[in-house]
Write an enzyme that holds these catalytic residues in place. Structure first.
Site, PDB file in Angstrom:
ATOM      1  N   ASP A  50       0.812  -1.215   0.000  1.00 32.12           N
ATOM      2  CA  ASP A  50       0.000   0.000   0.000  1.00 32.12           C
ATOM      3  C   ASP A  50       0.849   1.270   0.000  1.00 32.12           C
ATOM      4  OD1 ASP A  50      -2.001  -1.852   0.353  1.00 32.12           O
ATOM      5  OD2 ASP A  50      -2.834  -0.952   2.172  1.00 32.12           O
ATOM      6  N   ASP A  51       0.197   2.355  -0.386  1.00 30.22           N
ATOM      7  CA  ASP A  51       0.689   3.725  -0.170  1.00 30.22           C
ATOM      8  C   ASP A  51       1.675   4.262  -1.184  1.00 30.22           C
ATOM      9  OD1 ASP A  51      -0.931   3.818   2.015  1.00 30.22           O
ATOM     10  OD2 ASP A  51       0.663   3.787   3.505  1.00 30.22           O
ATOM     11  N   HIS A  65      -6.147   2.786  -3.864  1.00 34.26           N
ATOM     12  CA  HIS A  65      -6.075   2.909  -2.399  1.00 34.26           C
ATOM     13  C   HIS A  65      -6.545   4.289  -1.940  1.00 34.26           C
ATOM     14  CE1 HIS A  65      -4.923   1.638   1.567  1.00 34.26           C
ATOM     15  NE2 HIS A  65      -3.837   2.390   1.662  1.00 34.26           N
ATOM     16  N   HIS A 110      -5.994   9.011   1.216  1.00 31.77           N
ATOM     17  CA  HIS A 110      -5.952   8.109   2.376  1.00 31.77           C
ATOM     18  C   HIS A 110      -6.716   8.615   3.602  1.00 31.77           C
ATOM     19  CE1 HIS A 110      -4.300   5.014   5.044  1.00 31.77           C
ATOM     20  NE2 HIS A 110      -3.757   4.432   3.989  1.00 31.77           N
ATOM     21  N   TYR A 118      -6.836   2.035   5.924  1.00 28.75           N
ATOM     22  CA  TYR A 118      -6.975   1.480   7.273  1.00 28.75           C
ATOM     23  C   TYR A 118      -7.853   0.231   7.309  1.00 28.75           C
ATOM     24  CZ  TYR A 118      -5.525   6.322   7.996  1.00 28.75           C
ATOM     25  OH  TYR A 118      -4.878   7.540   7.912  1.00 28.75           O
ATOM     26  N   HIS A 146       3.545  -2.566   2.967  1.00 27.85           N
ATOM     27  CA  HIS A 146       3.549  -1.193   2.472  1.00 27.85           C
ATOM     28  C   HIS A 146       4.772  -0.912   1.613  1.00 27.85           C
ATOM     29  CE1 HIS A 146       0.539  -1.061   5.641  1.00 27.85           C
ATOM     30  NE2 HIS A 146       0.076   0.028   5.081  1.00 27.85           N
TER      31      HIS A 146
END
Length: 225
Positions: free
Chosen positions: A44-45, A94, A98, A135, A187
């Site tokens: 992710d991210d 995603h 966020h 999350y 991540h």
């Protein structure tokens, strides 16, 4: 989750023929001789400053993964999105910034998802079919907007805790708990995660598990199509 503002051998020939992954002249010794199951490695991210190193390591050890990109970073780093695809990875949505989507209005949720769909597509990542809510927070409204854009929600069965400063040893151990069809949360940005890649490849190979794609039909890891 986030801490900041948050081939196998048997499949190599098929993937090379499909033009989806450059296969090295000599395969990594940790690759499994046969796949008895598939797991979903997810990051992710991204994309960001650690993406290139992560991709190089994944390629070196014959692993493929789903990169759940934030729209804002995809828009800012289109070359890295293209690099993800060139490395044989799949690109998911995603959200754009966020946020805690379950605390947002439907219009905001729609904006977060739709802008990311466009940002990833504009960057050369294709139109995402998978969505990971920030999350892991979801509800009926989030699911309704996902459905509007034809997205399958993907959570995880194993949390590496890399967002929580987990050690490289702990991240490798988490990957070792994966079973056929399961997905692990990792991540793009933690150095410990990048350092864990060679040992994750070795751990999965020892169990006969290969890195697969996440099915848009079931949300589970399957053999790359």
């Amino acid at each position: 989750m986030r801490a900041r503002s948050h081939l196998p051998l048997l499949a190599a020939a098929a993937l090379a023929a499909a033009g989806t992954l450059a296969v090295p002249a000599t395969a990594a010794p940790t690759q499994a001789a046969a796949c008895t199951g598939y797991v979903g490695l997810t990051f992710d991210d991204g994309p960001g400053s650690g993406t290139t190193t992560l991709l190089n390591s994944l390629k070196q050890y014959g692993l493929r993964a789903t990169m759940f990109n934030q729209g804002q970073y995809a828009a800012a780093n289109p070359a890295l999105v293209r690099a993800q695809v060139s490395a044989g990875m799949w690109v998911g949505n995603h959200s754009y910034t966020h946020p805690h989507l379950t605390q947002q209005s439907q219009a905001t949720i729609d904006s977060e998802i739709s802008r990311t769909q466009q940002a990833v597509a504009n960057a050369g990542g294709g139109t995402p079919r998978l969505f990971r809510p920030p999350y892991g927070e979801t509800n009926a409204t989030v699911k309704a907007v996902e459905a509007k854009y034809g997205l399958t929600e993907v959570l995880w069965q194993v949390d590496s805790q890399d967002w929580n400063n987990a050690s490289t040893d702990a991240i490798v151990a988490a990957a070792g708990r994966l079973t056929n069809g399961q997905v692990i949360l990792m991540h793009d940005w933690p150095a410990n995660t990048r350092a864990a890649i060679p040992r994750i490849a070795q751990t999965l190979a020892a169990k006969g598990l290969c890195s697969g794609m996440i099915s848009p039909q079931t949300g589970r890891a399957v053999a790359p199509g």
